[in-house]
Design a protein around this motif. Structure first.
Motif, PDB file in Angstrom:
ATOM      1  N   ALA A 110     -40.310 -34.450  19.695  1.00 39.71           N
ATOM      2  CA  ALA A 110     -41.120 -33.964  18.575  1.00 39.71           C
ATOM      3  C   ALA A 110     -41.830 -32.654  18.873  1.00 39.71           C
ATOM      4  O   ALA A 110     -42.333 -32.002  17.954  1.00 39.71           O
ATOM      5  N   ALA A 111     -41.903 -32.256  20.138  1.00 33.98           N
ATOM      6  CA  ALA A 111     -42.657 -31.050  20.496  1.00 33.98           C
ATOM      7  C   ALA A 111     -42.298 -30.613  21.903  1.00 33.98           C
ATOM      8  O   ALA A 111     -41.842 -31.407  22.719  1.00 33.98           O
ATOM      9  N   ASP A 112     -42.531 -29.321  22.154  1.00 33.57           N
ATOM     10  CA  ASP A 112     -42.367 -28.803  23.516  1.00 33.57           C
ATOM     11  C   ASP A 112     -43.572 -29.142  24.383  1.00 33.57           C
ATOM     12  O   ASP A 112     -43.455 -29.204  25.615  1.00 33.57           O
ATOM     13  N   ALA A 113     -44.731 -29.306  23.738  1.00 33.32           N
ATOM     14  CA  ALA A 113     -45.968 -29.539  24.480  1.00 33.32           C
ATOM     15  C   ALA A 113     -46.856 -30.502  23.700  1.00 33.32           C
ATOM     16  O   ALA A 113     -46.844 -30.518  22.465  1.00 33.32           O
ATOM     17  N   TRP A 114     -47.620 -31.261  24.438  1.00 35.05           N
ATOM     18  CA  TRP A 114     -48.614 -32.167  23.862  1.00 35.05           C
ATOM     19  C   TRP A 114     -49.978 -31.782  24.427  1.00 35.05           C
ATOM     20  O   TRP A 114     -50.108 -31.446  25.605  1.00 35.05           O
ATOM     21  N   PHE A 115     -50.993 -31.864  23.549  1.00 37.88           N
ATOM     22  CA  PHE A 115     -52.329 -31.405  23.922  1.00 37.88           C
ATOM     23  C   PHE A 115     -53.360 -32.407  23.428  1.00 37.88           C
ATOM     24  O   PHE A 115     -53.361 -32.779  22.253  1.00 37.88           O
ATOM     25  N   LEU A 149     -50.422 -22.108  25.188  1.00 35.86           N
ATOM     26  CA  LEU A 149     -49.176 -22.849  24.963  1.00 35.86           C
ATOM     27  C   LEU A 149     -48.391 -22.235  23.812  1.00 35.86           C
ATOM     28  O   LEU A 149     -47.174 -22.034  23.898  1.00 35.86           O
ATOM     29  N   LEU A 150     -49.091 -21.941  22.733  1.00 36.65           N
ATOM     30  CA  LEU A 150     -48.429 -21.338  21.572  1.00 36.65           C
ATOM     31  C   LEU A 150     -47.896 -19.949  21.904  1.00 36.65           C
ATOM     32  O   LEU A 150     -46.796 -19.573  21.484  1.00 36.65           O
ATOM     33  N   ALA A 151     -48.660 -19.171  22.662  1.00 34.50           N
ATOM     34  CA  ALA A 151     -48.239 -17.821  23.028  1.00 34.50           C
ATOM     35  C   ALA A 151     -46.988 -17.839  23.900  1.00 34.50           C
ATOM     36  O   ALA A 151     -46.232 -16.862  23.930  1.00 34.50           O
ATOM     37  N   ALA A 152     -46.779 -18.952  24.611  1.00 39.07           N
ATOM     38  CA  ALA A 152     -45.580 -19.094  25.429  1.00 39.07           C
ATOM     39  C   ALA A 152     -44.372 -19.506  24.603  1.00 39.07           C
ATOM     40  O   ALA A 152     -43.286 -19.725  25.153  1.00 39.07           O
ATOM     41  N   GLY A 153     -44.553 -19.610  23.286  1.00 41.29           N
ATOM     42  CA  GLY A 153     -43.451 -19.947  22.404  1.00 41.29           C
ATOM     43  C   GLY A 153     -43.186 -21.433  22.279  1.00 41.29           C
ATOM     44  O   GLY A 153     -42.109 -21.833  21.797  1.00 41.29           O
ATOM     45  N   LEU A 154     -44.168 -22.258  22.673  1.00 43.52           N
ATOM     46  CA  LEU A 154     -43.981 -23.700  22.642  1.00 43.52           C
ATOM     47  C   LEU A 154     -44.477 -24.279  21.321  1.00 43.52           C
ATOM     48  O   LEU A 154     -45.496 -23.848  20.772  1.00 43.52           O
ATOM     49  N   THR A 155     -43.765 -25.276  20.807  1.00 43.79           N
ATOM     50  CA  THR A 155     -44.295 -26.058  19.695  1.00 43.79           C
ATOM     51  C   THR A 155     -45.242 -27.106  20.278  1.00 43.79           C
ATOM     52  O   THR A 155     -44.927 -27.745  21.279  1.00 43.79           O
ATOM     53  N   TRP A 200     -58.365 -33.386  27.481  1.00 38.70           N
ATOM     54  CA  TRP A 200     -58.219 -34.535  28.377  1.00 38.70           C
ATOM     55  C   TRP A 200     -56.770 -34.747  28.798  1.00 38.70           C
ATOM     56  O   TRP A 200     -56.501 -35.475  29.759  1.00 38.70           O
ATOM     57  N   ALA A 201     -55.843 -34.116  28.091  1.00 44.43           N
ATOM     58  CA  ALA A 201     -54.420 -34.255  28.421  1.00 44.43           C
ATOM     59  C   ALA A 201     -53.704 -32.971  28.061  1.00 44.43           C
ATOM     60  O   ALA A 201     -54.057 -32.291  27.086  1.00 44.43           O
ATOM     61  N   ILE A 202     -52.689 -32.654  28.843  1.00 46.03           N
ATOM     62  CA  ILE A 202     -51.823 -31.533  28.526  1.00 46.03           C
ATOM     63  C   ILE A 202     -50.449 -31.833  29.121  1.00 46.03           C
ATOM     64  O   ILE A 202     -50.350 -32.332  30.251  1.00 46.03           O
ATOM     65  N   GLY A 203     -49.418 -31.570  28.352  1.00 41.90           N
ATOM     66  CA  GLY A 203     -48.077 -31.862  28.843  1.00 41.90           C
ATOM     67  C   GLY A 203     -47.062 -30.892  28.292  1.00 41.90           C
ATOM     68  O   GLY A 203     -47.249 -30.317  27.207  1.00 41.90           O
ATOM     69  N   MET A 204     -45.994 -30.701  29.048  1.00 39.96           N
ATOM     70  CA  MET A 204     -44.905 -29.825  28.633  1.00 39.96           C
ATOM     71  C   MET A 204     -43.569 -30.468  28.953  1.00 39.96           C
ATOM     72  O   MET A 204     -43.404 -31.088  30.002  1.00 39.96           O
ATOM     73  N   ARG A 205     -42.635 -30.296  28.031  1.00 41.01           N
ATOM     74  CA  ARG A 205     -41.291 -30.831  28.250  1.00 41.01           C
ATOM     75  C   ARG A 205     -40.612 -30.100  29.412  1.00 41.01           C
ATOM     76  O   ARG A 205     -39.893 -30.707  30.199  1.00 41.01           O
ATOM     77  N   GLY A 230     -45.086 -28.344  40.788  1.00 38.48           N
ATOM     78  CA  GLY A 230     -44.415 -29.344  41.602  1.00 38.48           C
ATOM     79  C   GLY A 230     -43.609 -30.347  40.808  1.00 38.48           C
ATOM     80  O   GLY A 230     -43.150 -31.342  41.367  1.00 38.48           O
ATOM     81  N   CYS A 231     -43.419 -30.099  39.512  1.00 38.07           N
ATOM     82  CA  CYS A 231     -42.740 -31.070  38.640  1.00 38.07           C
ATOM     83  C   CYS A 231     -41.554 -30.434  37.934  1.00 38.07           C
ATOM     84  O   CYS A 231     -41.525 -29.228  37.694  1.00 38.07           O
ATOM     85  N   THR A 232     -40.596 -31.268  37.610  1.00 38.00           N
ATOM     86  CA  THR A 232     -39.473 -30.870  36.765  1.00 38.00           C
ATOM     87  C   THR A 232     -39.350 -31.897  35.640  1.00 38.00           C
ATOM     88  O   THR A 232     -39.692 -33.067  35.817  1.00 38.00           O
ATOM     89  N   GLY A 233     -38.873 -31.449  34.511  1.00 37.49           N
ATOM     90  CA  GLY A 233     -38.708 -32.357  33.392  1.00 37.49           C
ATOM     91  C   GLY A 233     -40.037 -32.641  32.702  1.00 37.49           C
ATOM     92  O   GLY A 233     -41.093 -32.124  33.088  1.00 37.49           O
ATOM     93  N   PRO A 234     -40.023 -33.453  31.640  1.00 37.30           N
ATOM     94  CA  PRO A 234     -41.238 -33.725  30.869  1.00 37.30           C
ATOM     95  C   PRO A 234     -42.379 -34.227  31.752  1.00 37.30           C
ATOM     96  O   PRO A 234     -42.201 -35.164  32.537  1.00 37.30           O
ATOM     97  N   THR A 235     -43.536 -33.586  31.610  1.00 38.51           N
ATOM     98  CA  THR A 235     -44.684 -33.886  32.471  1.00 38.51           C
ATOM     99  C   THR A 235     -45.949 -33.887  31.640  1.00 38.51           C
ATOM    100  O   THR A 235     -46.207 -32.946  30.875  1.00 38.51           O
ATOM    101  N   LEU A 236     -46.757 -34.930  31.790  1.00 37.52           N
ATOM    102  CA  LEU A 236     -48.038 -35.052  31.094  1.00 37.52           C
ATOM    103  C   LEU A 236     -49.128 -35.268  32.122  1.00 37.52           C
ATOM    104  O   LEU A 236     -49.009 -36.146  32.988  1.00 37.52           O
ATOM    105  N   LEU A 237     -50.190 -34.476  32.024  1.00 35.17           N
ATOM    106  CA  LEU A 237     -51.321 -34.566  32.952  1.00 35.17           C
ATOM    107  C   LEU A 237     -52.568 -35.034  32.230  1.00 35.17           C
ATOM    108  O   LEU A 237     -52.851 -34.593  31.116  1.00 35.17           O
TER     109      LEU A 237
END
Length: 206
Positions: free
Chosen positions: A114-119, A158-164, A128-133, A88-95
């Motif tokens: 700095a990254a495609d994803a934050w963990f 996340l890494l398998a999806a090609g994300l930094t 406790w957190a996960i986010g993707m650009r 349900g989201c577009t653009g950078p999202t952190l949960l």
């Protein structure tokens, strides 16, 4: 700017924080859950964001402050509910979840250049957190949830999806009374800490 998601259950006795009972009663455990959720929502409100969304299982209550969209959680396991939240989201999202009232706006203000994803790993092996650009719901289905390897499997997806991927600090979820004591010692000025002290006594800070 970032979309911030909080995935949570309404703090209803008998349905939240069941691993706190005993020593707490279901009503007391629900009070802890409500306090932890209130602190989490306050941190999210204080963080610059494009949208703030509460992805909720249950009904909103007086604990919900203004400033949040409310979306119901979809059915299925947590992996599918996470996927639906990101769909349900577009653009950078952190949960984030509702079990880490020690979060701060600084922790939630991530650098998407700095990254495609934050963990954000948790001490129990989860996260406790996960986010993707660029939100990709496909990284969630099939990840085993609430087991010691949850975080490792999810990060690997996340890494398998090609994300930094860059990591946030490791935090402790409040699941047990020991967790509650450990977390609230570090955040004595929060609502959650006040509730913990009222329920567990001054020894919670020992």
């Amino acid at each position: 700017m970032t979309t911030l998601l909080v995935i949570a259950k309404a703090p209803v006795p008998g349905r939240v924080k069941t691993r706190l009972t005993p020593p707490l009663t279901p009503d007391q455990a629900a009070a802890v859950a409500e306090a932890a959720l209130a602190d989490t929502l306050a941190a999210v409100l204080a963080t610059p964001a494009r949208r703030r969304v509460l992805v909720l299982a249950g009904a909103p209550g007086p604990w919900l402050p203004p400033g949040f969209e409310v979306c119901p959680q979809h059915g299925g396991g947590l992996d599918l509910r996470l996927a639906a939240a990101f769909a349900g989201c577009t653009g950078p999202t952190l949960l984030v979840g509702m079990d880490t009232p020690q979060i701060t706006p600084d922790l939630l203000t991530v650098d998407w250049s700095a990254a495609d994803a934050w963990f954000g790993p948790a001490t129990d092996g989860g996260f406790w957190a996960i986010g993707m650009r660029r939100p990709d719901p496909s990284v969630f289905p099939g990840v085993p949830m609430s087991v010691p390897e949850t975080g490792a499997v999810q990060r690997a997806r996340l890494l398998a999806a090609g994300l930094t991927v860059r990591d946030l600090p490791t935090l402790t979820d409040i699941d047990t009374a020991d967790d509650l004591a450990a977390v609230t010692r570090d955040i004595p000025g929060t609502h959650c800490a006040g509730v913990a002290r009222a329920l567990l006594g001054d020894g919670v800070y020992a």
